[in-house]
Design a protein around this motif. Structure first.
Motif, PDB file in Angstrom:
ATOM      1  N   ASP A   1       2.204  -8.735  22.670  1.00  0.00           N
ATOM      2  CA  ASP A   1       3.143  -8.041  21.786  1.00  0.00           C
ATOM      3  C   ASP A   1       3.207  -8.696  20.411  1.00  0.00           C
ATOM      4  N   GLN A   2       3.146 -10.023  20.379  1.00  0.00           N
ATOM      5  CA  GLN A   2       3.147 -10.721  19.089  1.00  0.00           C
ATOM      6  C   GLN A   2       1.907 -10.371  18.276  1.00  0.00           C
ATOM      7  N   ALA A   3       0.782 -10.267  18.951  1.00  0.00           N
ATOM      8  CA  ALA A   3      -0.448  -9.890  18.257  1.00  0.00           C
ATOM      9  C   ALA A   3      -0.353  -8.463  17.747  1.00  0.00           C
ATOM     10  N   HIS A   4       0.207  -7.578  18.569  1.00  0.00           N
ATOM     11  CA  HIS A   4       0.350  -6.181  18.150  1.00  0.00           C
ATOM     12  C   HIS A   4       1.283  -6.047  16.949  1.00  0.00           C
ATOM     13  N   ALA A   5       2.251  -6.913  16.846  1.00  0.00           N
ATOM     14  CA  ALA A   5       3.187  -6.835  15.724  1.00  0.00           C
ATOM     15  C   ALA A   5       2.479  -7.006  14.397  1.00  0.00           C
ATOM     16  N   ARG A   6       1.305  -7.615  14.427  1.00  0.00           N
ATOM     17  CA  ARG A   6       0.530  -7.834  13.206  1.00  0.00           C
ATOM     18  C   ARG A   6      -0.585  -6.793  13.026  1.00  0.00           C
ATOM     19  N   MET A   7      -0.670  -5.829  13.979  1.00  0.00           N
ATOM     20  CA  MET A   7      -1.759  -4.854  13.956  1.00  0.00           C
ATOM     21  C   MET A   7      -1.287  -3.509  13.424  1.00  0.00           C
ATOM     22  N   ILE A   8      -2.235  -2.707  13.057  1.00  0.00           N
ATOM     23  CA  ILE A   8      -1.942  -1.430  12.403  1.00  0.00           C
ATOM     24  C   ILE A   8      -1.178  -0.464  13.291  1.00  0.00           C
ATOM     25  N   TRP A   9      -1.388  -0.528  14.621  1.00  0.00           N
ATOM     26  CA  TRP A   9      -0.766   0.463  15.505  1.00  0.00           C
ATOM     27  C   TRP A   9       0.741   0.286  15.607  1.00  0.00           C
ATOM     28  N   SER A  10       1.250  -0.876  15.163  1.00  0.00           N
ATOM     29  CA  SER A  10       2.694  -1.111  15.150  1.00  0.00           C
ATOM     30  C   SER A  10       3.277  -0.943  13.753  1.00  0.00           C
ATOM     31  N   TYR A  11       2.479  -0.526  12.814  1.00  0.00           N
ATOM     32  CA  TYR A  11       2.869  -0.529  11.401  1.00  0.00           C
ATOM     33  C   TYR A  11       3.784   0.645  11.061  1.00  0.00           C
ATOM     34  N   GLY A  12       4.890   0.352  10.417  1.00  0.00           N
ATOM     35  CA  GLY A  12       5.715   1.369   9.768  1.00  0.00           C
ATOM     36  C   GLY A  12       6.114   2.545  10.631  1.00  0.00           C
ATOM     37  N   GLY A  13       6.450   2.287  11.877  1.00  0.00           N
ATOM     38  CA  GLY A  13       6.894   3.397  12.724  1.00  0.00           C
ATOM     39  C   GLY A  13       5.783   4.370  13.069  1.00  0.00           C
TER      40      GLY A  13
ATOM     41  N   GLY B   1       0.803  -1.223   0.000  1.00  0.00           N
ATOM     42  CA  GLY B   1       0.000   0.000   0.000  1.00  0.00           C
ATOM     43  C   GLY B   1       0.826   1.258   0.000  1.00  0.00           C
ATOM     44  N   GLY B   2       2.122   1.114  -0.239  1.00  0.00           N
ATOM     45  CA  GLY B   2       2.979   2.291  -0.289  1.00  0.00           C
ATOM     46  C   GLY B   2       3.029   3.052   1.025  1.00  0.00           C
ATOM     47  N   GLY B   3       2.757   2.355   2.122  1.00  0.00           N
ATOM     48  CA  GLY B   3       2.761   3.014   3.424  1.00  0.00           C
ATOM     49  C   GLY B   3       1.460   3.686   3.770  1.00  0.00           C
ATOM     50  N   HIS B   4       0.488   3.672   2.843  1.00  0.00           N
ATOM     51  CA  HIS B   4      -0.776   4.377   3.055  1.00  0.00           C
ATOM     52  C   HIS B   4      -1.920   3.458   3.440  1.00  0.00           C
ATOM     53  N   SER B   5      -1.739   2.152   3.292  1.00  0.00           N
ATOM     54  CA  SER B   5      -2.776   1.197   3.681  1.00  0.00           C
ATOM     55  C   SER B   5      -2.109  -0.133   3.988  1.00  0.00           C
ATOM     56  N   ILE B   6      -2.813  -0.983   4.746  1.00  0.00           N
ATOM     57  CA  ILE B   6      -2.198  -2.230   5.214  1.00  0.00           C
ATOM     58  C   ILE B   6      -2.835  -3.472   4.608  1.00  0.00           C
ATOM     59  N   ASN B   7      -3.967  -3.324   3.949  1.00  0.00           N
ATOM     60  CA  ASN B   7      -4.616  -4.440   3.266  1.00  0.00           C
ATOM     61  C   ASN B   7      -5.673  -3.864   2.328  1.00  0.00           C
TER      62      ASN B   7
ATOM     63  N   ASP C   1      -0.862  10.804   5.913  1.00  0.00           N
ATOM     64  CA  ASP C   1      -0.023   9.983   5.037  1.00  0.00           C
ATOM     65  C   ASP C   1       0.158   8.578   5.601  1.00  0.00           C
ATOM     66  N   TYR C   2      -0.639   8.231   6.612  1.00  0.00           N
ATOM     67  CA  TYR C   2      -0.577   6.905   7.216  1.00  0.00           C
ATOM     68  C   TYR C   2      -1.931   6.210   7.027  1.00  0.00           C
ATOM     69  N   PRO C   3      -2.022   4.902   7.243  1.00  0.00           N
ATOM     70  CA  PRO C   3      -3.273   4.181   6.995  1.00  0.00           C
ATOM     71  C   PRO C   3      -4.383   4.586   7.965  1.00  0.00           C
ATOM     72  N   PRO C   4      -5.625   4.562   7.506  1.00  0.00           N
ATOM     73  CA  PRO C   4      -6.757   4.807   8.405  1.00  0.00           C
ATOM     74  C   PRO C   4      -6.760   3.829   9.576  1.00  0.00           C
ATOM     75  N   TYR C   5      -7.156   4.317  10.732  1.00  0.00           N
ATOM     76  CA  TYR C   5      -7.210   3.583  12.001  1.00  0.00           C
ATOM     77  C   TYR C   5      -5.826   3.414  12.640  1.00  0.00           C
ATOM     78  N   GLY C   6      -4.773   3.976  11.996  1.00  0.00           N
ATOM     79  CA  GLY C   6      -3.451   3.927  12.614  1.00  0.00           C
ATOM     80  C   GLY C   6      -3.397   4.760  13.876  1.00  0.00           C
ATOM     81  N   LYS C   7      -4.200   5.801  13.913  1.00  0.00           N
ATOM     82  CA  LYS C   7      -4.424   6.580  15.120  1.00  0.00           C
ATOM     83  C   LYS C   7      -5.925   6.565  15.391  1.00  0.00           C
ATOM     84  N   ARG C   8      -6.317   7.145  16.477  1.00  0.00           N
ATOM     85  CA  ARG C   8      -7.726   7.143  16.834  1.00  0.00           C
ATOM     86  C   ARG C   8      -8.556   7.790  15.726  1.00  0.00           C
ATOM     87  N   MET C   9      -9.567   7.079  15.256  1.00  0.00           N
ATOM     88  CA  MET C   9     -10.477   7.628  14.259  1.00  0.00           C
ATOM     89  C   MET C   9     -11.380   8.658  14.921  1.00  0.00           C
TER      90      MET C   9
END
Length: 646
Positions: A588-600, A395-401, A432-440
């Motif tokens: 932590d393993q679950a979070h590693a797969r979630m949006i809030w840990s995505y791309g810094g 997603g070019g850093g703009h989306s995760i799926n 410039d980050y995916p939706p839901y990466g921060k509080r909607m």
């Protein structure tokens, strides 16, 4: 959950008004009620089957044609009249596959079987019975710190269990964050009927309650469901220390007059919240500023903004409520934005709830239950699958799926429509980050406010305050009479600023580190026996919904622990280190797969090392299951006399 008494309906003028009132109702909720009353399976299939709601739309018409809705209203009126005349519901308590079928009907999409246990409880079809000790082998004294949402729940649970307790509240009334925050525009961004206790209903005036009504709701709940005589107002807990010899907690408490006293308790339940202590960053030159400077949570009473030049530092949830609320009063308004937020449209944000809907909630069997489920599904776990990072998706850093990318397109389209003709604002407000990466956030007039000619959105950081205003990082100084710091709370520092000492005198904040708190289920941590947290580490629901649901889960779990201690004559229970560590590894393993840990991703959810410390990665249904019943094997226990820990 009790249902309306048919005798109540007999006093109503049903022949003249029932059909009219039904047309105000939510079609998916009415169809589920209609099936329960009649048992007629045709209501479970097309053409009466509601369609999926787009985004977070209220979906009152269920996506059905007017003529189909008319048939539903007519059939519902007939069924309700028969029920009012004494005919019992054909399906009074659906559970199992049938309940899943009804939930999927109301949701307009398949609901997984994982949700059946929680919703059977929540909907009252397999209701939870409040915990009380079967026998009392060890009387206990419980101290609850705080009288906000979680503190009131804990006090109610202890009262229902017959457990001696005291509530220590630093403020002069109940309400917690809803008492302390009274800035213009303050309110909930979760539907009012969902941001409610499962056992205490209200005829909310608006679909999204504003602060005054939420505070009133909490005060009324406390008056009816809590023994207020056990609440010590104006009592602030500053220290908590475990007494190993006596196996109890000693709390140092500052009284209203400033004196310090000690309160002794066998068990301590903390209900201090995540959004309690304002976070006020140091700003150079603050001492030189000649105007009024304050945090949004400390809004001065009767502050007149007429003709004032106001600067708001921050553009998150609080700022987004303040700015549209004051934009018509001020001479000028400058908003200092660190980063933009994704914003969803909402036609219901300021919409009043019709009196006919109140009538339906009060009088129709099952209707309120299904309406609450519909809101819970829409605002809670429905979106959760789309927040998992697809490693194959680019997603070019703009989306995760793929689904997240569709969300991005939808919200982007809405933003550009609202800011049509203002490419400068589009450039500043488009994340410039995916939706839901921060509080909607929900649009409450934010975009419209930014378009006003006397409003300026500044994306350069603040360098300093001057005598007459604010100087940005680019050197530009803008005048200000008032500076509002909408900079959030110490959410990453649970229990701050209380000093907590556990076994061997160990300090909790040293074990946790500056911003790296961890707890089993967000409730308990090794080395601190008989200390139970609410809204602790990783118990915020970042994907949306009502925290009250999580608070009820936590308090039920804690009440189960306390009652078990009383029944089994246990002096202490303490989470095992291996249980705590395993849970946090999995978290932590679950979070590693979630949006809030995505791309810094940067947000108040994460600490400086990038670890998510506020949010849970779980669905609400998962957390309900985890906290539904205590597994005593997860804890070391000590009995009434000194014995080996096991």
């Amino acid at each position: 959950m009790t249902e309306p008494n048919p005798l109540d309906l007999r006093t109503e003028d049903l022949d003249d008004r029932l059909e009219q009132k039904l047309t105000a109702g939510n079609i998916p909720s009415l169809v589920a009620m209609l099936y329960q009353l009649t048992g007629d399976e045709r209501w479970l299939a097309d053409p009466y089957r509601p369609r999926r709601a787009p985004q977070i739309d209220n979906n009152d018409d269920g996506g059905l044609a007017p003529e189909i809705r008319a048939q539903i209203y007519a059939a519902a009126a007939t069924a309700v009249r028969a029920w009012a005349a004494g005919r019992p519901p054909a399906v009074p308590a659906p559970t199992g596959d049938l309940l899943l079928q009804l939930m999927s009907l109301v949701a307009g999409e398949p609901v997984h079987g994982d949700f059946e246990p929680m919703m059977a409880d929540e909907l009252g079809f397999r209701p939870h019975v409040p915990r009380a000790p079967h026998t009392v082998k060890r009387p206990m004294r419980v101290a609850i710190i705080g009288a906000g949402v979680s503190g009131l729940l804990a006090a109610r649970a202890m009262d229902l269990a017959g457990v001696d307790h005291v509530v220590l509240e630093k403020n002069d009334d109940v309400g917690g964050t809803w008492l302390e925050n009274h800035y213009p525009g303050c309110g909930v961004d979760t539907p009012s009927q969902l941001y409610s206790f499962s056992f205490y209903h209200r005829d909310w005036s608006q679909h999204f309650g504003k602060r005054d009504e939420v505070e009133t709701y909490l005060r009324e709940m406390a008056a009816e469901c809590v023994d207020r005589s056990v609440i010590r107002f104006g009592h602030e807990v500053t220290e908590a220390e475990w007494d190993e010899d006596e196996r109890c907690w000693q709390l140092r408490v500052t009284e209203p007059g400033g004196d310090s006293v000690t309160v002794v308790a066998d068990v301590v339940i903390t209900a201090t919240g995540q959004l309690n202590r304002p976070k006020l960053p140091e700003v150079a030159g603050a001492e030189n500023f000649g105007g009024l400077l304050f945090h949004s949570a400390r809004w001065p009473e009767d502050l007149d903004l007429t003709g004032r030049r106001v600067s708001v530092v921050g553009s998150g949830a609080t700022a987004m409520q303040i700015v549209p609320a004051i934009v018509g009063d001020v001479e000028s308004l400058t908003v200092y934005q660190r980063s933009p937020h994704w914003i969803a449209p909402s036609n219901d944000y300021f919409r009043n709830i019709d009196s006919d809907i109140h009538w339906l909630n009060r009088h129709l069997p099952f209707y309120r239950r299904w309406n609450r489920f519909r809101l819970a599904w829409t605002f809670n776990d429905r979106v959760h699958p789309s927040l998992h990072v697809d490693p194959e998706w680019d997603g070019g850093g703009h989306s995760i799926n793929r689904t997240n990318d569709r969300h991005r397109q939808y919200f982007t389209r809405y933003l550009t429509e609202q800011l049509d003709g203002r490419p400068d604002l589009v450039a500043k407000t488009l994340p410039d980050y995916p939706p839901y990466g921060k509080r909607m956030l929900l649009d409450n007039g934010w975009f419209a406010a930014l378009r006003e000619p006397h409003v300026e959105l500044v994306t350069d950081g603040i360098a300093e305050l001057t005598v007459t205003g604010v100087r940005a990082a680019d050197g530009t100084e803008r005048p200000a009479d008032i500076v509002v710091m909408a900079t959030g709370f110490e959410a990453r520092r649970p229990l701050y600023p209380i000093t907590v000492r556990g076994r061997d005198g160990r300090l909790l904040h040293e074990i946790w580190g500056e911003e790296d708190a961890r707890a089993y289920l967000g409730v308990t941590t090794p080395g601190f026996p008989n200390l139970f947290l609410t809204y602790g580490p990783n118990s915020n629901i970042g994907h949306g919904g009502s925290f009250i649901t999580i608070a009820e889960c936590q308090v039920r779990y804690i009440a189960d622990l306390v009652c078990t201690m009383i029944e089994r004559d246990l002096a202490t229970v303490e989470c095992k280190q291996e249980v705590h560590d395993r849970y946090n590894r999995e978290l932590d393993q679950a979070h590693a797969r979630m949006i809030w840990s995505y791309g810094g991703m940067r947000s108040w959810y994460r600490n400086a090392a990038g670890r998510v410390v506020t949010n849970m990665p779980w669905r609400v249904a998962d957390y309900w299951r985890m906290t539904h019943q205590v597994e005593l094997a997860d804890f070391h226990t000590e009995g009434a006399v000194a014995e080996a820990r096991h």
